[in-house]
Motif scaffolding. Structure first.
Motif, mmCIF file in Angstrom:
data_model
loop_
_atom_site.group_PDB
_atom_site.id
_atom_site.type_symbol
_atom_site.label_atom_id
_atom_site.label_comp_id
_atom_site.label_asym_id
_atom_site.label_seq_id
_atom_site.Cartn_x
_atom_site.Cartn_y
_atom_site.Cartn_z
ATOM 1 N N GLN A 167 -6.869 -13.672 -4.226
ATOM 2 C CA GLN A 167 -7.147 -14.652 -3.184
ATOM 3 C C GLN A 167 -8.211 -14.170 -2.203
ATOM 4 O OE1 GLN A 167 -3.878 -13.732 -4.049
ATOM 5 N NE2 GLN A 167 -3.819 -15.530 -5.406
ATOM 6 N N GLY A 168 -8.760 -12.972 -2.434
ATOM 7 C CA GLY A 168 -9.782 -12.442 -1.540
ATOM 8 C C GLY A 168 -9.230 -11.780 -0.299
ATOM 9 N N ALA A 177 -7.218 4.039 -23.694
ATOM 10 C CA ALA A 177 -7.443 3.639 -22.302
ATOM 11 C C ALA A 177 -7.085 2.173 -22.115
ATOM 12 C CB ALA A 177 -8.899 3.880 -21.916
ATOM 13 N N THR A 178 -6.295 1.890 -21.085
ATOM 14 C CA THR A 178 -5.907 0.515 -20.790
ATOM 15 C C THR A 178 -6.996 -0.176 -19.977
ATOM 16 O OG1 THR A 178 -4.751 1.278 -18.805
ATOM 17 C CG2 THR A 178 -3.457 1.081 -20.817
ATOM 18 N N GLN A 179 -7.110 -1.462 -20.155
ATOM 19 C CA GLN A 179 -8.099 -2.233 -19.424
ATOM 20 C C GLN A 179 -7.714 -2.315 -17.946
ATOM 21 O OE1 GLN A 179 -10.958 -3.419 -20.688
ATOM 22 N NE2 GLN A 179 -10.420 -2.457 -22.625
ATOM 23 N N ILE A 180 -8.731 -2.314 -17.094
ATOM 24 C CA ILE A 180 -8.491 -2.415 -15.667
ATOM 25 C C ILE A 180 -8.007 -3.819 -15.340
ATOM 26 C CG2 ILE A 180 -9.555 -2.248 -13.393
ATOM 27 C CD1 ILE A 180 -11.523 -0.308 -14.564
ATOM 28 N N SER A 181 -7.022 -3.895 -14.444
ATOM 29 C CA SER A 181 -6.484 -5.197 -14.061
ATOM 30 C C SER A 181 -7.566 -6.051 -13.405
ATOM 31 C CB SER A 181 -5.307 -4.996 -13.093
ATOM 32 O OG SER A 181 -4.873 -6.239 -12.598
ATOM 33 N N LYS A 182 -7.604 -7.307 -13.780
ATOM 34 C CA LYS A 182 -8.555 -8.248 -13.191
ATOM 35 C C LYS A 182 -7.982 -8.952 -11.968
ATOM 36 C CE LYS A 182 -11.466 -7.334 -16.473
ATOM 37 N NZ LYS A 182 -12.672 -6.524 -16.185
ATOM 38 N N ASP A 183 -6.796 -8.513 -11.544
ATOM 39 C CA ASP A 183 -6.151 -9.168 -10.411
ATOM 40 C C ASP A 183 -6.669 -8.659 -9.073
ATOM 41 O OD1 ASP A 183 -4.621 -10.610 -12.165
ATOM 42 O OD2 ASP A 183 -2.955 -9.188 -12.157
ATOM 43 N N TRP A 184 -7.548 -7.673 -9.070
ATOM 44 C CA TRP A 184 -8.088 -7.161 -7.820
ATOM 45 C C TRP A 184 -9.549 -6.757 -8.008
ATOM 46 C CZ3 TRP A 184 -9.635 -2.016 -8.022
ATOM 47 C CH2 TRP A 184 -9.124 -1.258 -9.083
ATOM 48 N N SER A 185 -10.245 -6.679 -6.918
ATOM 49 C CA SER A 185 -11.661 -6.300 -6.920
ATOM 50 C C SER A 185 -11.929 -5.431 -5.698
ATOM 51 C CB SER A 185 -12.557 -7.546 -6.923
ATOM 52 O OG SER A 185 -12.258 -8.362 -5.800
ATOM 53 N N VAL A 186 -13.136 -4.929 -5.617
ATOM 54 C CA VAL A 186 -13.511 -4.039 -4.514
ATOM 55 C C VAL A 186 -14.769 -4.580 -3.855
ATOM 56 C CG1 VAL A 186 -14.135 -1.690 -3.846
ATOM 57 C CG2 VAL A 186 -12.514 -2.064 -5.720
ATOM 58 N N ARG A 187 -14.763 -4.601 -2.530
ATOM 59 C CA ARG A 187 -15.932 -5.041 -1.775
ATOM 60 C C ARG A 187 -16.483 -3.869 -0.977
ATOM 61 N NH1 ARG A 187 -14.205 -9.346 1.849
ATOM 62 N NH2 ARG A 187 -13.608 -7.671 3.280
ATOM 63 N N VAL A 188 -17.801 -3.668 -1.095
ATOM 64 C CA VAL A 188 -18.475 -2.667 -0.274
ATOM 65 C C VAL A 188 -18.899 -3.363 1.011
ATOM 66 C CG1 VAL A 188 -20.395 -1.054 -0.114
ATOM 67 C CG2 VAL A 188 -19.255 -1.414 -2.312
ATOM 68 N N THR A 209 -19.230 -7.630 -3.788
ATOM 69 C CA THR A 209 -17.899 -7.422 -4.348
ATOM 70 C C THR A 209 -18.037 -7.238 -5.853
ATOM 71 O OG1 THR A 209 -16.901 -8.801 -2.620
ATOM 72 C CG2 THR A 209 -15.605 -8.424 -4.612
ATOM 73 N N PHE A 210 -17.264 -6.310 -6.413
ATOM 74 C CA PHE A 210 -17.392 -6.014 -7.841
ATOM 75 C C PHE A 210 -16.044 -5.674 -8.442
ATOM 76 C CE2 PHE A 210 -17.247 -1.895 -5.893
ATOM 77 C CZ PHE A 210 -16.706 -1.040 -6.844
ATOM 78 N N ARG A 226 -8.497 5.912 -3.471
ATOM 79 C CA ARG A 226 -7.585 5.897 -4.620
ATOM 80 C C ARG A 226 -6.739 4.632 -4.566
ATOM 81 N NH1 ARG A 226 -7.778 11.374 -3.108
ATOM 82 N NH2 ARG A 226 -8.412 12.752 -4.828
ATOM 83 N N TYR A 227 -6.694 3.945 -5.705
ATOM 84 C CA TYR A 227 -5.904 2.709 -5.782
ATOM 85 C C TYR A 227 -5.424 2.515 -7.211
ATOM 86 C CZ TYR A 227 -4.497 -2.168 -5.282
ATOM 87 O OH TYR A 227 -3.770 -3.332 -5.272
ATOM 88 N N HIS A 228 -4.105 2.413 -7.364
ATOM 89 C CA HIS A 228 -3.479 2.174 -8.671
ATOM 90 C C HIS A 228 -3.936 3.190 -9.721
ATOM 91 C CE1 HIS A 228 -1.916 -2.231 -8.220
ATOM 92 N NE2 HIS A 228 -1.508 -1.439 -7.247
ATOM 93 N N GLY A 229 -3.999 4.456 -9.335
ATOM 94 C CA GLY A 229 -4.373 5.512 -10.274
ATOM 95 C C GLY A 229 -5.851 5.596 -10.574
ATOM 96 N N ILE A 230 -6.676 4.799 -9.903
ATOM 97 C CA ILE A 230 -8.127 4.814 -10.100
ATOM 98 C C ILE A 230 -8.780 5.379 -8.847
ATOM 99 C CG2 ILE A 230 -10.171 3.416 -10.572
ATOM 100 C CD1 ILE A 230 -8.368 1.426 -11.996
#
Length: 465
Positions: free
Chosen positions: A265-266, A228-239, A215-216, A281-285
């Motif tokens: 919360q995972g 450029a705005t900082q990426i939200s730390k409220d979510w992450s991505v798991r491969v 997870t990263f 695609r998620y939140h414009g990213i």
């Protein structure tokens, strides 16, 4: 000096900037040659940004663009970094070109296109026969009437404007949308430029190499705009899993990454299996599948616990990609073997300390090395992700939509027809801004309809072109 003279001088002082804008700056901005030159410069530098790799490390440019010999005799890594060719689309001079070109188009729209549209919406009736001689196409008939002409024109989608005071005058037009088309084209181009500038200022590009199961959060940003705005730390991505499908001949067919977006919360809030040309695609990213690698190997010695050892990409001097790791076979690390792998098909080569090939095993198989049973459980792959955010893309797409709409609208001809009933004579004339031959054919058909009315006993038609 009177108070009136003082006020007049003050008024003239405030009028100087406006006069300079109208008399000096606007003629330069609306010059067609300037717009063409700016467009060519933008195209040239855009192609430069396509040819020269963008956002790479200084070492990359030093290796690929050395000073001796310089590419084309002048293009070196120093020139690239000083001029900003390693991030063309975010340099101040490229953004200045876009702003200047957009300003030129905007000025042209307000000084030429909008006045042309207003002029097209204004008209005057022709109440003298001699006025029809000035038109590109005119005719004089001894039959027909304004009522018959109005009915024919309405069937051909002309909008009729009869004179309210004089019943013997008529004006009709169609295709006014053709006058609006160039304005829409300019608005579309300006929107594209604004979207490009906004994306360059607020977007970012990141690259991550993530092993299956990890997870990263996006942190490895290689290029970003100043806003450029900082990426939200409220979510992450798991491969969840990365794998490669191979062709029967052993070649790579496709890369796949099964990915989940997790909240703090995972918990999974989004999920997608991505592959080349099918991103997440998620939140414009946007997460693109662009690369792959081998992150590690899972092994077991005799009946020991399972160990996961990292594997590193070896320098093979262009002979292909090979990953390797060293595995100790004694607790004091005095002996060990090297494991090499070149793909995710599970084949692992085992070499001893002298560089001699000891054995070749597949995932799930075991072998004896240095008196120890070594079992290769799995070769763990890693996915190479390119992560991109460009808030200007919706604006750019909208601009392209307006551009295409404006181009289609511009193909409509703005056709105008005047008519005068004077005694038993009917004068008809018209002009159009394009498709002259088609307009002449249309007028001839209108005249034929008029002269073929049942009440007409004789036909006389004189057309002056």
């Amino acid at each position: 000096m009177t108070l009136e003279d003082s006020a007049s001088k003050e008024l003239k002082w405030w009028a100087v900037p406006g006069q300079f804008l109208r008399q000096e700056l606007l003629p330069v901005l609306t010059n067609l040659r300037l717009a063409i030159a700016l467009l060519l410069l933008i195209a040239i530098f855009s192609s430069t940004g396509t040819v020269i790799e963008q956002g790479q490390s200084p070492a990359f440019y030093q290796a690929n663009y050395p000073e001796h010999p310089a590419l084309f005799g002048f293009l070196t890594w120093k020139v690239i970094q000083v001029v900003g060719l390693d991030h063309v689309y975010r340099t101040w001079w490229f953004l200045a070109l876009l702003i200047l070109f957009g300003t030129s188009l905007t000025a042209c729209s307000f000084t030429r296109q909008l006045p042309a549209l207003k002029a097209a919406q204004r008209w005057k009736y022709y109440d003298e026969p001699r006025q029809f001689q000035k038109l590109a196409l005119s005719a004089e008939l001894d039959s027909g009437s304004l009522d018959s002409l109005s009915q024919i024109l309405q069937k051909r989608r002309y909008k009729i404007f009869p004179d309210q005071e004089k019943e013997n005058l008529l004006y009709a037009r169609k295709g006014i949308v053709g006058r609006i088309g160039p304005i829409i084209v300019h608005i579309g181009i300006v929107a594209i430029l604004i979207g490009g500038i906004w994306g360059a200022m607020t977007g970012f590009l990141a690259q991550e190499m993530v092993a299956s199961g990890d997870t990263f959060q996006v942190t490895n940003i290689v290029d970003a705009g100043p806003l450029a705005t900082q990426i939200s730390k409220d979510w992450s991505v798991r491969v969840n899993r990365f794998w490669i499908e191979y062709t029967p001949s052993g070649g790579i067919d496709q890369f796949y990454s099964d990915m989940s977006v997790l909240n703090k919360q995972g918990e999974e809030i989004d999920h997608k299996k991505i592959f080349v040309n099918e991103p997440l695609r998620y939140h414009g990213i946007t997460f693109y599948q662009t690369d792959w690698g081998i992150a590690g190997v899972r092994v077991q010695f005799n009946n020991s616990p399972i160990f996961q050892l990292p594997m590193a990409l070896l320098n093979t001097k262009g002979q292909g990609r090979i990953w390797g790791t060293w595995v100790p076979t004694k607790p004091d690390l005095s002996e060990g073997v090297s494991l090499l792998a070149k793909d995710l098909q599970g084949m692992v080569l085992i070499y001893d300390a002298t560089g001699k090939l000891v054995d070749t095993v597949r995932a799930g198989m075991s072998t004896q090395v240095n008196g120890v049973k070594l079992k290769i459980l799995d070769v763990i792959g890693s996915t190479g992700l390119q992560i991109k955010a460009d808030p200007g893309i919706p604006i750019v797409y909208s601009g392209f939509g307006l551009l295409m709409l404006g181009v289609v609208m511009s193909y409509f001809s703005h056709s105008q027809i005047w008519a005068l009933q004077k005694g038993d004579r009917l004068y008809i004339g018209g002009k159009t801004n394009r498709a002259q031959v088609a307009f002449e054919q249309e007028v001839l058909e209108i005249l034929d309809r008029l002269t073929s009315q049942p009440k007409s006993e004789e036909k006389e038609k004189a057309i002056e072109v």
